[in-house]
Design a protein around this motif. Structure first.
Motif, short mmCIF file in Angstrom:
data_model
loop_
_atom_site.label_atom_id
_atom_site.label_comp_id
_atom_site.label_asym_id
_atom_site.label_seq_id
_atom_site.Cartn_x
_atom_site.Cartn_y
_atom_site.Cartn_z
N ARG A 66 -45.41 -19.77 -45.94
CA ARG A 66 -45.31 -20.90 -44.99
C ARG A 66 -45.35 -22.23 -45.73
O ARG A 66 -44.56 -23.13 -45.44
CB ARG A 66 -46.46 -20.81 -44.00
N ILE A 67 -46.25 -22.35 -46.68
CA ILE A 67 -46.35 -23.58 -47.46
C ILE A 67 -45.06 -23.79 -48.26
O ILE A 67 -44.50 -24.89 -48.30
CB ILE A 67 -47.56 -23.52 -48.40
N GLY A 68 -44.58 -22.72 -48.89
CA GLY A 68 -43.34 -22.82 -49.65
C GLY A 68 -42.16 -23.20 -48.78
O GLY A 68 -41.30 -23.99 -49.19
N GLY A 69 -42.11 -22.63 -47.57
CA GLY A 69 -41.02 -22.94 -46.66
C GLY A 69 -41.01 -24.40 -46.24
O GLY A 69 -39.94 -25.02 -46.11
N VAL A 70 -42.19 -24.96 -46.02
CA VAL A 70 -42.28 -26.37 -45.64
C VAL A 70 -41.90 -27.29 -46.80
O VAL A 70 -41.17 -28.26 -46.64
CB VAL A 70 -43.69 -26.71 -45.14
N LEU A 71 -42.39 -26.96 -47.98
CA LEU A 71 -42.13 -27.81 -49.15
C LEU A 71 -40.66 -27.80 -49.57
O LEU A 71 -40.16 -28.80 -50.11
CB LEU A 71 -43.00 -27.36 -50.32
N THR A 72 -39.97 -26.69 -49.33
CA THR A 72 -38.56 -26.59 -49.74
C THR A 72 -37.61 -26.84 -48.58
O THR A 72 -36.40 -26.73 -48.74
CB THR A 72 -38.27 -25.20 -50.33
N ASN A 73 -38.14 -27.20 -47.40
CA ASN A 73 -37.31 -27.39 -46.22
C ASN A 73 -36.41 -28.60 -46.38
O ASN A 73 -36.85 -29.67 -46.79
CB ASN A 73 -38.20 -27.54 -44.98
N ARG A 74 -35.15 -28.41 -46.04
CA ARG A 74 -34.18 -29.52 -46.10
C ARG A 74 -33.50 -29.76 -44.76
O ARG A 74 -32.98 -30.84 -44.51
CB ARG A 74 -33.11 -29.22 -47.15
N SER A 75 -33.52 -28.77 -43.88
CA SER A 75 -32.77 -28.88 -42.64
C SER A 75 -33.51 -29.62 -41.55
O SER A 75 -32.91 -30.06 -40.58
CB SER A 75 -32.41 -27.47 -42.12
N GLY A 76 -34.83 -29.77 -41.71
CA GLY A 76 -35.63 -30.42 -40.67
C GLY A 76 -36.25 -29.43 -39.71
O GLY A 76 -37.21 -29.75 -39.02
N SER A 77 -35.73 -28.21 -39.65
CA SER A 77 -36.30 -27.18 -38.79
C SER A 77 -37.34 -26.38 -39.56
O SER A 77 -37.13 -26.04 -40.71
CB SER A 77 -35.19 -26.24 -38.29
N LEU A 78 -38.47 -26.11 -38.89
CA LEU A 78 -39.55 -25.37 -39.54
C LEU A 78 -39.67 -23.96 -38.98
O LEU A 78 -40.62 -23.25 -39.28
CB LEU A 78 -40.87 -26.13 -39.36
N ASP A 79 -38.73 -23.57 -38.12
CA ASP A 79 -38.72 -22.23 -37.55
C ASP A 79 -37.50 -21.47 -38.06
O ASP A 79 -36.60 -22.03 -38.67
CB ASP A 79 -38.68 -22.29 -36.02
N GLY A 80 -37.49 -20.17 -37.78
CA GLY A 80 -36.32 -19.37 -38.10
C GLY A 80 -36.33 -18.75 -39.48
O GLY A 80 -35.40 -18.05 -39.84
N CYS A 81 -37.38 -19.00 -40.27
CA CYS A 81 -37.45 -18.41 -41.60
C CYS A 81 -38.24 -17.11 -41.55
O CYS A 81 -38.88 -16.80 -40.54
CB CYS A 81 -38.07 -19.39 -42.60
N ILE A 82 -38.21 -16.39 -42.64
CA ILE A 82 -38.85 -15.07 -42.65
C ILE A 82 -40.35 -15.16 -42.44
O ILE A 82 -40.97 -14.27 -41.85
CB ILE A 82 -38.52 -14.34 -43.96
N SER A 83 -40.97 -16.26 -42.89
CA SER A 83 -42.43 -16.36 -42.75
C SER A 83 -42.85 -16.45 -41.29
O SER A 83 -43.79 -15.78 -40.87
CB SER A 83 -42.96 -17.57 -43.53
N THR A 84 -42.14 -17.24 -40.49
CA THR A 84 -42.53 -17.42 -39.09
C THR A 84 -41.94 -16.36 -38.16
O THR A 84 -42.49 -16.10 -37.09
CB THR A 84 -42.12 -18.81 -38.57
N GLU A 85 -40.83 -15.76 -38.55
CA GLU A 85 -40.17 -14.81 -37.66
C GLU A 85 -40.50 -13.35 -37.96
O GLU A 85 -40.38 -12.50 -37.07
CB GLU A 85 -38.64 -15.00 -37.74
N VAL A 86 -40.94 -13.05 -39.17
CA VAL A 86 -41.25 -11.66 -39.53
C VAL A 86 -42.72 -11.52 -39.92
O VAL A 86 -43.46 -10.71 -39.35
CB VAL A 86 -40.34 -11.17 -40.67
N LEU A 87 -43.16 -12.31 -40.91
CA LEU A 87 -44.54 -12.19 -41.37
C LEU A 87 -45.55 -12.61 -40.31
O LEU A 87 -46.57 -11.94 -40.11
CB LEU A 87 -44.74 -13.03 -42.63
N LEU A 88 -45.30 -13.73 -39.62
CA LEU A 88 -46.27 -14.25 -38.67
C LEU A 88 -46.59 -13.27 -37.55
O LEU A 88 -47.78 -13.02 -37.27
CB LEU A 88 -45.80 -15.60 -38.10
N PRO A 89 -45.61 -12.69 -36.85
CA PRO A 89 -45.98 -11.73 -35.80
C PRO A 89 -46.74 -10.53 -36.32
O PRO A 89 -47.65 -10.03 -35.66
CB PRO A 89 -44.63 -11.33 -35.19
#
Length: 240
Positions: A66-89
């Motif tokens: 999750r931290i890595g996804g936020v730090l490398t985010n370029r699109s502005g969206s924080l959803d839809g990545c593997i951390s929030t859609e697969v790991l989180l549930p």
């Protein structure tokens, strides 16, 4: 900077702080847990047999992702990545089961959650080796943090798993843990299962495990229904 960009940056900072704190407390809790001297009946299988430690390991992976996804985010969206859609549930369901099982047994039926030790006079005693704050790092804070991340910072509810897919995933997780324990615990004359409530014969052991997996699926559905956002993607036509 536009108000939308400022709001997004504030959200990123909040996610980083939340997951950074959880990463710190969970890592420390897991470290302290591995220092506990196990009874003879648990020593051979080691600390890797405990569901708490396994779930905490994957929660830590989620925090890092999750931290890595936020730090490398370029699109502005924080959803839809593997951390929030697969790991989180997955980690949210498992941490829910851990917390739900642990605290009632810890407070009212401690003999079902901790294996007893035999002292010099032959009397069995139960000793909780960790202080309460470490106990909370292990069995409470991860669930609270994951719930905040999901309900506060995730715009859309879980949608990658259909109901059937989520149910099968819960059953697979239960089966995997059961097989893992069977792999680690090979001599029942000298070894015990990590939790006394699992020291029962089949099929009762399997009934307990799969019942807990169904409870986990129920909480998955509950969390999904309570989320204020809407589902997007392939799963929404099936589940919403």
């Amino acid at each position: 900077m536009t108000p939308a960009a400022k709001s997004n940056n504030n959200k990123k900072c909040s996610i980083l702080i939340l997951n950074g704190l959880l990463l710190s407390t969970s890592t420390y809790g897991l470290y302290r847990c591995t220092l506990v001297h196990l009874p003879d009946t648990l020593r051979a299988a080691g600390h890797k047999q405990f569901l708490t430690n396994i779930s905490l390991f994957f929660t830590i992976l989620y925090n890092i992702s999750r931290i890595g996804g936020v730090l490398t985010n370029r699109s502005g969206s924080l959803d839809g990545c593997i951390s929030t859609e697969v790991l989180l549930p997955i980690v949210l369901v498992v941490e829910t089961i851990v917390t739900l099982v642990y605290w009632p047994l810890r407070l009212f039926f401690i003999g079902l959650i901790y294996q007893s030790r035999t002292v010099s006079d032959g009397t069995p005693v139960i000793k909780v080796a960790l202080p309460i704050y470490v106990d909370m790092f292990l069995h409470l804070f991860p669930l609270i943090g994951l719930l905040i991340d999901y309900f506060k910072f995730k715009k859309v509810r879980f949608n990658k798993f259909s109901d059937l897919g989520a149910l099968l995933s819960c059953l697979v997780l239960a089966t995997s843990y059961k097989l893992w324990l069977n792999y680690l615990i090979t001599d029942l004359t000298t070894q015990k299962f990590p939790y006394p409530f699992l020291d029962v014969r089949e099929p009762i052991k399997s009934i307990i495990m799969y019942t807990l997996s169904l409870v986990g699926f129920g909480f998955y559905k509950l969390y999904k229904s309570l989320h204020p956002g809407v589902a997007t993607g392939a799963g929404k036509n099936k589940d919403n």
